[in-house]
Design a protein around this motif. Structure first.
Motif, PDB file in Angstrom:
ATOM      1  N   LEU A 102       0.823  -1.208   0.000  1.00 55.26           N
ATOM      2  CA  LEU A 102       0.000   0.000   0.000  1.00 55.26           C
ATOM      3  C   LEU A 102       0.858   1.258   0.000  1.00 55.26           C
ATOM      4  O   LEU A 102       0.542   2.234  -0.690  1.00 55.26           O
ATOM      5  N   ARG A 103       1.930   1.232   0.768  1.00 60.64           N
ATOM      6  CA  ARG A 103       2.787   2.424   0.854  1.00 60.64           C
ATOM      7  C   ARG A 103       3.511   2.701  -0.459  1.00 60.64           C
ATOM      8  O   ARG A 103       3.891   3.850  -0.719  1.00 60.64           O
ATOM      9  N   GLU A 104       3.698   1.686  -1.290  1.00 62.47           N
ATOM     10  CA  GLU A 104       4.420   1.879  -2.552  1.00 62.47           C
ATOM     11  C   GLU A 104       3.523   2.363  -3.681  1.00 62.47           C
ATOM     12  O   GLU A 104       4.023   2.709  -4.755  1.00 62.47           O
ATOM     13  N   LEU A 105       2.208   2.409  -3.491  1.00 60.65           N
ATOM     14  CA  LEU A 105       1.282   2.778  -4.550  1.00 60.65           C
ATOM     15  C   LEU A 105       1.204   4.289  -4.729  1.00 60.65           C
ATOM     16  O   LEU A 105       1.270   5.038  -3.754  1.00 60.65           O
ATOM     17  N   ASP A 106       1.030   4.733  -5.964  1.00 61.34           N
ATOM     18  CA  ASP A 106       0.689   6.129  -6.204  1.00 61.34           C
ATOM     19  C   ASP A 106      -0.826   6.267  -6.085  1.00 61.34           C
ATOM     20  O   ASP A 106      -1.533   5.316  -5.736  1.00 61.34           O
ATOM     21  N   VAL A 107      -1.355   7.452  -6.374  1.00 62.97           N
ATOM     22  CA  VAL A 107      -2.785   7.681  -6.170  1.00 62.97           C
ATOM     23  C   VAL A 107      -3.615   6.793  -7.094  1.00 62.97           C
ATOM     24  O   VAL A 107      -4.635   6.221  -6.689  1.00 62.97           O
ATOM     25  N   GLN A 108      -3.191   6.686  -8.356  1.00 64.31           N
ATOM     26  CA  GLN A 108      -3.936   5.838  -9.285  1.00 64.31           C
ATOM     27  C   GLN A 108      -3.893   4.374  -8.845  1.00 64.31           C
ATOM     28  O   GLN A 108      -4.891   3.653  -8.912  1.00 64.31           O
ATOM     29  N   GLY A 109      -2.719   3.922  -8.390  1.00 69.19           N
ATOM     30  CA  GLY A 109      -2.608   2.555  -7.901  1.00 69.19           C
ATOM     31  C   GLY A 109      -3.448   2.321  -6.662  1.00 69.19           C
ATOM     32  O   GLY A 109      -4.025   1.238  -6.486  1.00 69.19           O
ATOM     33  N   LEU A 110      -3.527   3.322  -5.793  1.00 66.25           N
ATOM     34  CA  LEU A 110      -4.362   3.196  -4.597  1.00 66.25           C
ATOM     35  C   LEU A 110      -5.831   3.095  -4.973  1.00 66.25           C
ATOM     36  O   LEU A 110      -6.585   2.319  -4.379  1.00 66.25           O
ATOM     37  N   ALA A 111      -6.248   3.872  -5.965  1.00 64.54           N
ATOM     38  CA  ALA A 111      -7.637   3.798  -6.416  1.00 64.54           C
ATOM     39  C   ALA A 111      -7.954   2.417  -6.966  1.00 64.54           C
ATOM     40  O   ALA A 111      -9.023   1.846  -6.694  1.00 64.54           O
ATOM     41  N   LEU A 112      -7.029   1.830  -7.729  1.00 65.93           N
ATOM     42  CA  LEU A 112      -7.236   0.479  -8.248  1.00 65.93           C
ATOM     43  C   LEU A 112      -7.306  -0.533  -7.104  1.00 65.93           C
ATOM     44  O   LEU A 112      -8.142  -1.447  -7.120  1.00 65.93           O
ATOM     45  N   ALA A 113      -6.437  -0.378  -6.092  1.00 65.84           N
ATOM     46  CA  ALA A 113      -6.453  -1.296  -4.956  1.00 65.84           C
ATOM     47  C   ALA A 113      -7.782  -1.222  -4.206  1.00 65.84           C
ATOM     48  O   ALA A 113      -8.364  -2.252  -3.851  1.00 65.84           O
ATOM     49  N   VAL A 114      -8.284  -0.022  -3.969  1.00 69.17           N
ATOM     50  CA  VAL A 114      -9.556   0.132  -3.263  1.00 69.17           C
ATOM     51  C   VAL A 114     -10.700  -0.427  -4.098  1.00 69.17           C
ATOM     52  O   VAL A 114     -11.643  -1.037  -3.557  1.00 69.17           O
ATOM     53  N   ALA A 115     -10.639  -0.246  -5.421  1.00 70.65           N
ATOM     54  CA  ALA A 115     -11.669  -0.827  -6.287  1.00 70.65           C
ATOM     55  C   ALA A 115     -11.692  -2.339  -6.151  1.00 70.65           C
ATOM     56  O   ALA A 115     -12.759  -2.966  -6.082  1.00 70.65           O
ATOM     57  N   ARG A 116     -10.520  -2.969  -6.094  1.00 69.19           N
ATOM     58  CA  ARG A 116     -10.453  -4.419  -5.930  1.00 69.19           C
ATOM     59  C   ARG A 116     -10.979  -4.849  -4.569  1.00 69.19           C
ATOM     60  O   ARG A 116     -11.645  -5.882  -4.446  1.00 69.19           O
ATOM     61  N   MET A 117     -10.687  -4.058  -3.522  1.00 68.05           N
ATOM     62  CA  MET A 117     -11.200  -4.401  -2.189  1.00 68.05           C
ATOM     63  C   MET A 117     -12.719  -4.299  -2.148  1.00 68.05           C
ATOM     64  O   MET A 117     -13.390  -5.133  -1.523  1.00 68.05           O
ATOM     65  N   LEU A 118     -13.263  -3.294  -2.811  1.00 75.56           N
ATOM     66  CA  LEU A 118     -14.724  -3.157  -2.858  1.00 75.56           C
ATOM     67  C   LEU A 118     -15.348  -4.330  -3.611  1.00 75.56           C
ATOM     68  O   LEU A 118     -16.365  -4.880  -3.177  1.00 75.56           O
ATOM     69  N   ARG A 119     -14.750  -4.715  -4.726  1.00 72.87           N
ATOM     70  CA  ARG A 119     -15.284  -5.863  -5.475  1.00 72.87           C
ATOM     71  C   ARG A 119     -15.190  -7.128  -4.634  1.00 72.87           C
ATOM     72  O   ARG A 119     -16.078  -7.993  -4.688  1.00 72.87           O
ATOM     73  N   ARG A 120     -14.109  -7.255  -3.860  1.00 70.01           N
ATOM     74  CA  ARG A 120     -13.973  -8.405  -2.960  1.00 70.01           C
ATOM     75  C   ARG A 120     -15.107  -8.447  -1.947  1.00 70.01           C
ATOM     76  O   ARG A 120     -15.571  -9.526  -1.556  1.00 70.01           O
ATOM     77  N   ASP A 121     -15.596  -7.266  -1.533  1.00 69.84           N
ATOM     78  CA  ASP A 121     -16.689  -7.180  -0.562  1.00 69.84           C
ATOM     79  C   ASP A 121     -18.065  -7.228  -1.214  1.00 69.84           C
ATOM     80  O   ASP A 121     -19.074  -7.038  -0.531  1.00 69.84           O
ATOM     81  N   GLY A 122     -18.109  -7.430  -2.534  1.00 66.62           N
ATOM     82  CA  GLY A 122     -19.397  -7.589  -3.198  1.00 66.62           C
ATOM     83  C   GLY A 122     -19.948  -6.350  -3.864  1.00 66.62           C
ATOM     84  O   GLY A 122     -21.122  -6.348  -4.281  1.00 66.62           O
TER      85      GLY A 122
END
Length: 226
Positions: A102-122
């Motif tokens: 998480l600390r290595e991500l830029d803003v765009q990468g963080l947005a992609l990570a959060v999108a994946r976490m949301l999809r993981r939660d349904g």
């Protein structure tokens, strides 16, 4: 010529010195377990191996060579699948990130990570790209909606653009704004979110718990919609 002291004993052999060193290291917990400490585990491993071999032999007698082939191939396949699942790329695609990642991500990468976490939660997620401040729009099966923003300050900045009007097409159902920040929110940000009433803050520690596998609803004491 140096004289021997009456208190000095006979010189120690190399075996005696080694035994003394091993005993001292074991007392400090630096040498490792004794054989009697690992004997139960070793005996258990031998029993398991013997049981597997005996089972394969019985299977060969009953069903022919197909049984032992399947018996060997199935565990190998399970192990291969598990190794593949644990690879960093596959793990991240399932919405799981380590704190270091998480600390290595830029803003765009963080947005992609959060999108994946949301999809993981349904959640069904749509990325609304922007040059420096991406946003996400998410909707779940119950019709609840989320606008997700990424910035170090919760309160909107003077030059920040308004949310993309495309995300306002679905007006039915409750709607919240989620503000994600890898650091720590200040008191004024918390007070601003409380005044808004429909804004939730996800700071660095909550983001790490979410990325490690916790559900979004579990990040808040009263739940996301509480």
């Amino acid at each position: 010529m140096a004289r021997l002291s009456w208190t000095s004993g006979p010189p120690r052999s190399s075996f005696s010195r080694r035994r003394h060193t091993v005993r001292r290291l074991r007392d400090q917990g630096l040498y490792g377990p004794r054989f009697r400490d690992v004997l139960p585990a070793l005996a258990g491993a031998v029993v398991v191996v013997c049981a597997v071999v005996a089972g394969l032999a019985v299977g060969y007698r009953v069903g022919g060579p197909v049984v032992p082939v399947i018996g060997v191939s199935l565990p190998a396949l399970v192990i291969a699948v598990e190794i593949r699942r644990r690879r960093p790329g596959a793990r991240r695609r399932r919405g799981r990130y380590s704190a270091e990642e998480l600390r290595e991500l830029d803003v765009q990468g963080l947005a992609l990570a959060v999108a994946r976490m949301l999809r993981r939660d349904g959640w069904r997620v749509r990325l609304l790209p922007a040059p420096d401040r991406p946003r996400l729009y998410a909707r779940d099966s119950a019709g609840r909606q989320l606008d997700v923003a990424f910035r170090p300050v919760a309160e909107p900045l003077p030059d920040e653009a308004t949310p993309d009007p495309r995300s306002r097409r679905d007006t039915a159902g409750p709607r919240l704004q989620l503000v994600v920040h890898r650091g720590v929110f200040r008191e004024r940000d918390v007070r601003w979110a409380q005044r808004q009433g429909d804004t939730r803050l996800v700071d660095g520690s909550a983001l790490e718990r979410w990325a490690a596998g916790a559900g979004l609803n579990d990040l808040f004491d009263k739940g996301l919609w509480g």
